[in-house]
Scaffold this active site. Sequence first.
Site, PDB file in Angstrom:
ATOM      1  N   SER A  49       2.577   0.146   3.218  1.00  0.00           N
ATOM      2  CA  SER A  49       2.285   1.128   2.175  1.00  0.00           C
ATOM      3  C   SER A  49       3.613   1.470   1.499  1.00  0.00           C
ATOM      4  CB  SER A  49       1.684   2.388   2.796  1.00  0.00           C
ATOM      5  OG  SER A  49       2.647   2.984   3.649  1.00  0.00           O
ATOM      6  N   ASP A  81       1.322  -2.751  -0.298  1.00  0.00           N
ATOM      7  CA  ASP A  81      -0.095  -2.368  -0.356  1.00  0.00           C
ATOM      8  C   ASP A  81      -0.272  -1.142  -1.273  1.00  0.00           C
ATOM      9  OD1 ASP A  81      -2.746  -2.554   0.479  1.00  0.00           O
ATOM     10  OD2 ASP A  81      -2.444  -1.256   2.224  1.00  0.00           O
ATOM     11  N   ASP A 103      -2.346  -0.932  -7.747  1.00  0.00           N
ATOM     12  CA  ASP A 103      -3.633  -0.260  -7.629  1.00  0.00           C
ATOM     13  C   ASP A 103      -3.861   0.666  -8.823  1.00  0.00           C
ATOM     14  OD1 ASP A 103      -5.909   1.084  -7.031  1.00  0.00           O
ATOM     15  OD2 ASP A 103      -5.286   1.767  -5.053  1.00  0.00           O
ATOM     16  N   HIS A 179     -11.355   3.062   3.686  1.00  0.00           N
ATOM     17  CA  HIS A 179     -10.125   3.109   4.475  1.00  0.00           C
ATOM     18  C   HIS A 179     -10.287   4.142   5.592  1.00  0.00           C
ATOM     19  CE1 HIS A 179      -8.164   1.644   0.617  1.00  0.00           C
ATOM     20  NE2 HIS A 179      -7.840   0.732   1.501  1.00  0.00           N
ATOM     21  N   GLY A 208     -10.128  -1.637   3.918  1.00  0.00           N
ATOM     22  CA  GLY A 208     -10.895  -0.831   4.861  1.00  0.00           C
ATOM     23  C   GLY A 208     -11.510  -1.663   5.968  1.00  0.00           C
ATOM     24  N   GLY A 209     -10.719  -2.588   6.506  1.00  0.00           N
ATOM     25  CA  GLY A 209     -11.236  -3.527   7.510  1.00  0.00           C
ATOM     26  C   GLY A 209     -11.528  -2.913   8.869  1.00  0.00           C
ATOM     27  N   VAL A 230      -6.432  -4.869   7.632  1.00  0.00           N
ATOM     28  CA  VAL A 230      -6.651  -3.998   8.799  1.00  0.00           C
ATOM     29  C   VAL A 230      -5.432  -3.092   8.959  1.00  0.00           C
ATOM     30  CG1 VAL A 230      -7.080  -3.890  11.291  1.00  0.00           C
ATOM     31  CG2 VAL A 230      -7.979  -5.822   9.960  1.00  0.00           C
ATOM     32  N   THR A 232      -5.832   0.992  10.038  1.00  0.00           N
ATOM     33  CA  THR A 232      -6.041   2.151  10.912  1.00  0.00           C
ATOM     34  C   THR A 232      -6.173   1.761  12.391  1.00  0.00           C
ATOM     35  OG1 THR A 232      -7.158   3.243   9.080  1.00  0.00           O
ATOM     36  CG2 THR A 232      -7.508   4.177  11.254  1.00  0.00           C
TER      37      THR A 232
HETATM   38  P1  13P Z   1      -8.233   0.307   7.318  1.00  0.00           P
HETATM   39  O1  13P Z   1      -7.148   1.296   7.545  1.00  0.00           O
HETATM   40  O2  13P Z   1      -9.576   0.897   7.203  1.00  0.00           O
HETATM   41  O3  13P Z   1      -8.184  -0.808   8.314  1.00  0.00           O
HETATM   42  O4  13P Z   1      -7.913  -0.360   5.885  1.00  0.00           O
HETATM   43  C1  13P Z   1      -6.669  -0.968   5.666  1.00  0.00           C
HETATM   44  C2  13P Z   1      -6.486  -1.323   4.243  1.00  0.00           C
HETATM   45  O5  13P Z   1      -7.415  -1.661   3.549  1.00  0.00           O
HETATM   46  C3  13P Z   1      -5.128  -1.286   3.694  1.00  0.00           C
HETATM   47  O6  13P Z   1      -5.122  -1.332   2.315  1.00  0.00           O
END
Ligand code: 13P
Length: 280
Positions: A49, A81, A103, A179, A208-209, A230, A232
């Site tokens: 990030s 990201d 973004d 996410h 948001g994997g 992925v 979180t």
């Molecule tokens: P998660 O945090 O839900 O895994 O999503 C990660 C993501 O999409 C980073 O841009």
Amino acid sequence: MYTTLREVLEEAGQLHMAIGAFNAHNLEMVPAIIRAASNQKTPVIVQTSEGTATYVGMRTLVAVVTSLAEEYGVDAVLHLDHAKGWDTIRMAVDAGYSSVMYDGSALPFKENILGTKRVVEYAHAAGASVEAELGTVGGTEDGVVVHPDQVCLTDPGDAVEFIEKTGIDALAVAIGTSHGQYKSKTRIDFGVLESIYGAVSKPLVIHGGTGVSDEDIHKVIDRGIRKFNVGTELLVRWNTTSRRLYSSNKENMSNRSNVMPVLDAITQIVEHKISLFKNV
Ligand code: 13P
């Protein structure tokens, strides 16, 4: 080898698989991610990030990913990201990031196109790839919250026009994931994804994997997802494992005793995810 998003996603398309893009929340996570890719013999995308990039330092991240890619013989991409600001993107490209995500998904369609085009021109001139987003992914990331009523799925017609007008290398699509760690996040609209996949020729990216079921992972890859994010899940494992170790280990023990098992746990998760992404 240190490489670009465009190259690894092209290969993923040929092999009908997805490349894992894992958010490194600090510098320690980077070798844990690259080690997993080496064990699984696949390319990998290490993404940060804007917050992590500032915290660690962009040039440091470039140097570390480049060096580990050589050491482990892994094709590795360093990707920024969800960058919203032009200055951060320019700094990342200048520092040597091999890929950036602009973004502009919260902007009106035309402004998103203009902003993305500017980033593509700058990044491509430096040999870096560009991902951009159309539609909005819900949830919380790096402190930014998108409420469920702000979520808007990607329109396949807009996706065609967006790709044509911007020249991006990969398109992040909003198809119902969020996410963060939500139980409700697995309501993926496969119909929308199928329509986008049928209409465009660029690799598609899922955000948001965390929390997407193994079955849904296979289904989205079958419908054109080539970069699977992925974040979180790694963060949660880091925090839960560290909490346990720090509370049970003696204060005068080497800090490595608390960190190394955490990194092993991160490597395990990344390896498992990669095995799902390539096994389709
Ligand atoms: P998660 O945090 O839900 O895994 O999503 C990660 C993501 O999409 C980073 O841009």
